[in-house]
Design a protein around this motif. Structure first.
Motif, mmCIF file in Angstrom:
data_model
loop_
_atom_site.group_PDB
_atom_site.id
_atom_site.type_symbol
_atom_site.label_atom_id
_atom_site.label_comp_id
_atom_site.label_asym_id
_atom_site.label_seq_id
_atom_site.Cartn_x
_atom_site.Cartn_y
_atom_site.Cartn_z
ATOM 1 N N VAL A 11 -56.792 -24.226 -19.651
ATOM 2 C CA VAL A 11 -55.730 -22.592 -19.697
ATOM 3 C C VAL A 11 -56.994 -21.811 -19.748
ATOM 4 C CG1 VAL A 11 -54.199 -21.349 -20.084
ATOM 5 C CG2 VAL A 11 -53.810 -23.173 -19.960
ATOM 6 N N ASP A 12 -57.548 -20.630 -19.060
ATOM 7 C CA ASP A 12 -58.116 -19.739 -19.076
ATOM 8 C C ASP A 12 -57.796 -18.705 -19.524
ATOM 9 O OD1 ASP A 12 -60.097 -17.887 -18.802
ATOM 10 O OD2 ASP A 12 -61.480 -19.216 -18.206
ATOM 11 N N GLU A 13 -57.002 -18.030 -20.602
ATOM 12 C CA GLU A 13 -56.610 -17.206 -20.255
ATOM 13 C C GLU A 13 -57.261 -15.630 -20.138
ATOM 14 O OE1 GLU A 13 -54.572 -14.923 -24.176
ATOM 15 O OE2 GLU A 13 -55.398 -16.627 -24.289
ATOM 16 N N GLN A 14 -58.708 -15.646 -20.206
ATOM 17 C CA GLN A 14 -58.481 -14.281 -19.909
ATOM 18 C C GLN A 14 -58.631 -13.988 -17.936
ATOM 19 O OE1 GLN A 14 -59.249 -11.807 -21.636
ATOM 20 N NE2 GLN A 14 -58.721 -13.607 -23.277
ATOM 21 N N ALA A 15 -59.181 -14.769 -16.997
ATOM 22 C CA ALA A 15 -59.308 -15.355 -16.236
ATOM 23 C C ALA A 15 -58.205 -15.100 -15.193
ATOM 24 C CB ALA A 15 -60.617 -15.718 -15.219
ATOM 25 N N GLY A 16 -57.459 -15.737 -15.627
ATOM 26 C CA GLY A 16 -56.332 -16.594 -15.148
ATOM 27 C C GLY A 16 -56.291 -17.897 -14.219
ATOM 28 N N TYR A 17 -56.718 -19.479 -14.762
ATOM 29 C CA TYR A 17 -56.206 -20.094 -14.370
ATOM 30 C C TYR A 17 -56.569 -21.173 -15.038
ATOM 31 C CZ TYR A 17 -60.875 -20.621 -15.230
ATOM 32 O OH TYR A 17 -62.829 -20.614 -15.594
ATOM 33 N N VAL A 18 -55.741 -22.401 -14.056
ATOM 34 C CA VAL A 18 -55.333 -23.901 -15.109
ATOM 35 C C VAL A 18 -56.809 -24.817 -14.566
ATOM 36 C CG1 VAL A 18 -53.448 -23.193 -16.328
ATOM 37 C CG2 VAL A 18 -53.484 -24.473 -13.826
ATOM 38 N N VAL A 19 -57.160 -25.302 -15.436
ATOM 39 C CA VAL A 19 -58.088 -26.914 -14.681
ATOM 40 C C VAL A 19 -57.869 -27.991 -14.812
ATOM 41 C CG1 VAL A 19 -60.109 -28.222 -15.028
ATOM 42 C CG2 VAL A 19 -59.607 -25.573 -15.217
ATOM 43 N N PHE A 20 -57.343 -28.595 -14.073
ATOM 44 C CA PHE A 20 -57.007 -30.380 -13.702
ATOM 45 C C PHE A 20 -58.342 -31.377 -13.169
ATOM 46 C CE2 PHE A 20 -55.250 -29.014 -9.808
ATOM 47 C CZ PHE A 20 -55.210 -29.543 -8.917
ATOM 48 N N PHE A 21 -58.740 -32.355 -13.404
ATOM 49 C CA PHE A 21 -59.694 -33.425 -12.383
ATOM 50 C C PHE A 21 -58.558 -34.378 -11.312
ATOM 51 C CE2 PHE A 21 -61.379 -30.927 -16.242
ATOM 52 C CZ PHE A 21 -62.435 -30.538 -15.636
ATOM 53 N N THR A 22 -59.444 -34.743 -10.650
ATOM 54 C CA THR A 22 -59.312 -36.065 -9.927
ATOM 55 C C THR A 22 -60.542 -36.806 -8.626
ATOM 56 O OG1 THR A 22 -57.146 -36.692 -8.325
ATOM 57 C CG2 THR A 22 -57.899 -34.357 -7.622
ATOM 58 N N ASN A 23 -59.728 -37.003 -7.845
ATOM 59 C CA ASN A 23 -60.495 -37.936 -7.480
ATOM 60 C C ASN A 23 -60.518 -36.836 -5.787
ATOM 61 O OD1 ASN A 23 -61.450 -39.313 -4.586
ATOM 62 N ND2 ASN A 23 -61.679 -41.188 -6.269
ATOM 63 N N TYR A 24 -61.563 -36.096 -5.245
ATOM 64 C CA TYR A 24 -61.469 -35.273 -4.387
ATOM 65 C C TYR A 24 -60.989 -36.119 -2.375
ATOM 66 C CZ TYR A 24 -64.688 -32.075 -7.184
ATOM 67 O OH TYR A 24 -64.527 -31.157 -8.361
ATOM 68 N N GLU A 25 -60.734 -37.146 -2.692
ATOM 69 C CA GLU A 25 -61.059 -38.374 -1.378
ATOM 70 C C GLU A 25 -59.402 -38.333 -2.139
ATOM 71 O OE1 GLU A 25 -63.611 -40.719 -0.864
ATOM 72 O OE2 GLU A 25 -65.566 -39.052 -0.810
ATOM 73 N N SER A 26 -58.786 -38.456 -2.405
ATOM 74 C CA SER A 26 -57.529 -38.407 -2.696
ATOM 75 C C SER A 26 -56.326 -37.710 -2.137
ATOM 76 C CB SER A 26 -57.138 -38.500 -4.201
ATOM 77 O OG SER A 26 -56.712 -37.090 -4.444
ATOM 78 N N ARG A 27 -54.913 -38.129 -1.785
ATOM 79 C CA ARG A 27 -54.127 -37.371 -0.843
ATOM 80 C C ARG A 27 -54.116 -35.942 -1.785
ATOM 81 N NH1 ARG A 27 -47.707 -38.736 0.070
ATOM 82 N NH2 ARG A 27 -47.244 -36.537 1.236
ATOM 83 N N LYS A 28 -54.304 -35.942 -3.048
ATOM 84 C CA LYS A 28 -53.873 -34.191 -3.176
ATOM 85 C C LYS A 28 -54.984 -34.007 -2.778
ATOM 86 C CE LYS A 28 -54.882 -35.790 -7.953
ATOM 87 N NZ LYS A 28 -54.727 -37.202 -7.397
ATOM 88 N N GLY A 29 -56.650 -34.448 -2.869
ATOM 89 C CA GLY A 29 -57.647 -33.319 -2.811
ATOM 90 C C GLY A 29 -58.045 -33.482 -1.035
ATOM 91 N N ARG A 30 -57.939 -34.377 -0.240
ATOM 92 C CA ARG A 30 -57.654 -34.163 1.465
ATOM 93 C C ARG A 30 -56.331 -33.136 1.617
ATOM 94 N NH1 ARG A 30 -56.883 -39.833 0.616
ATOM 95 N NH2 ARG A 30 -54.987 -39.035 2.043
ATOM 96 N N GLU A 31 -55.427 -33.099 0.079
ATOM 97 C CA GLU A 31 -54.551 -31.593 1.570
ATOM 98 C C GLU A 31 -54.822 -30.619 0.838
ATOM 99 O OE1 GLU A 31 -49.782 -34.303 1.138
ATOM 100 O OE2 GLU A 31 -51.066 -33.350 -0.683
ATOM 101 N N LEU A 32 -55.582 -30.721 -0.486
ATOM 102 C CA LEU A 32 -56.123 -29.136 -1.524
ATOM 103 C C LEU A 32 -57.092 -28.652 -0.313
ATOM 104 C CD1 LEU A 32 -55.593 -29.678 -5.084
ATOM 105 C CD2 LEU A 32 -54.599 -28.305 -3.551
ATOM 106 N N GLN A 33 -58.085 -29.639 0.620
ATOM 107 C CA GLN A 33 -59.401 -28.936 0.868
ATOM 108 C C GLN A 33 -58.667 -28.740 2.750
ATOM 109 O OE1 GLN A 33 -62.145 -29.544 0.977
ATOM 110 N NE2 GLN A 33 -63.484 -28.713 2.977
#
Length: 221
Positions: free
Chosen positions: A59-81
């Motif tokens: 959790v980056d409190e200063q900028a305001g974002y959260v981070v997660f990791f995954t396979n960029y070629e997974s369904r969620k990766g393709r959908e986020l692309q």
């Protein structure tokens, strides 16, 4: 903050310190098996929603974002692309609190992904290479063979604790920038405490946004 303590009155100008405090407390208490579990919802080109659980690793409190990791070629990766926006929910049942997040998603810098990947268990690093996430699989044995082949390629044993396995180019982090955040505290008789914060985000560079001021509203439960 103790359990069931309601949101401050008046509401703070930003939800981020409160959220970051909740996140740290959930991790330190360790009352849930995965206090950093986060339901992530995306949509594809056909605008059909899909949700799954990922781990919120930062959790980056200063900028305001959260981070997660995954396979960029997974369904969620393709959908986020295709549609680089997402919604997320973190629910700490043991703490009677919930956080909802919505906003744009961009990939993390390579160095951030490299650093986290290197911290993972060896078996998990091998698995990231062996699994074509979300793709059809003939059998469990096929996957086991893929794992053995990758371990052999890098000269490691998945039963070991050490060994060098680099990050695959198709695997890494995402930053979900917080455009909207709702904080929720369970109340007696289901009279919960809810408030929402919203801000505008303007793309600044490859990895960040410039943020406007927060606007906040308390909500009926």
């Amino acid at each position: 903050m103790s359990d069931n303590e309601f949101l401050p009155e008046p509401l703070p100008g930003s939800p981020l310190p409160l959220f970051a405090g909740w996140f740290r407390e959930a991790r330190s208490r360790a009352q849930q098996p995965n206090p950093d579990a986060m339901v992530l919802a995306t949509v594809g080109e056909d605008v059909s929603p899909a949700a799954r659980v990922v781990l919120c690793k930062r959790v980056d409190e200063q900028a305001g974002y959260v981070v997660f990791f995954t396979n960029y070629e997974s369904r969620k990766g393709r959908e986020l692309q295709s549609q680089p926006r997402a919604a997320a929910v973190i629910h700490w049942d043991s703490m009677h609190r919930q956080v909802r997040i919505e906003g744009p998603v961009i990939r993390s810098p390579a160095a951030e992904s490299d650093e986290y990947f290197a911290s993972r268990a060896l078996a998990s690093r091998v698995g990231a290479w062996a699994s074509a996430q979300s793709q059809p699989l003939a059998s469990r044995e096929t996957l086991a063979n893929q794992v053995r082949a990758i371990a052999q390629k890098f000269g490691v044993s998945v039963d070991a604790t050490g060994g060098e396995v680099p990050r695959p180019p198709h695997w890494g982090g995402y930053r979900l920038w917080i455009e909207s955040m709702e904080l929720w505290v369970e109340g007696p008789g289901r009279v919960h405490d809810r408030a929402i914060w919203k801000r505008s985000l303007t793309r600044q560079d490859e990895f960040s946004f410039a943020a406007g001021n927060w606007q906040t509203t308390r909500l009926n439960p």
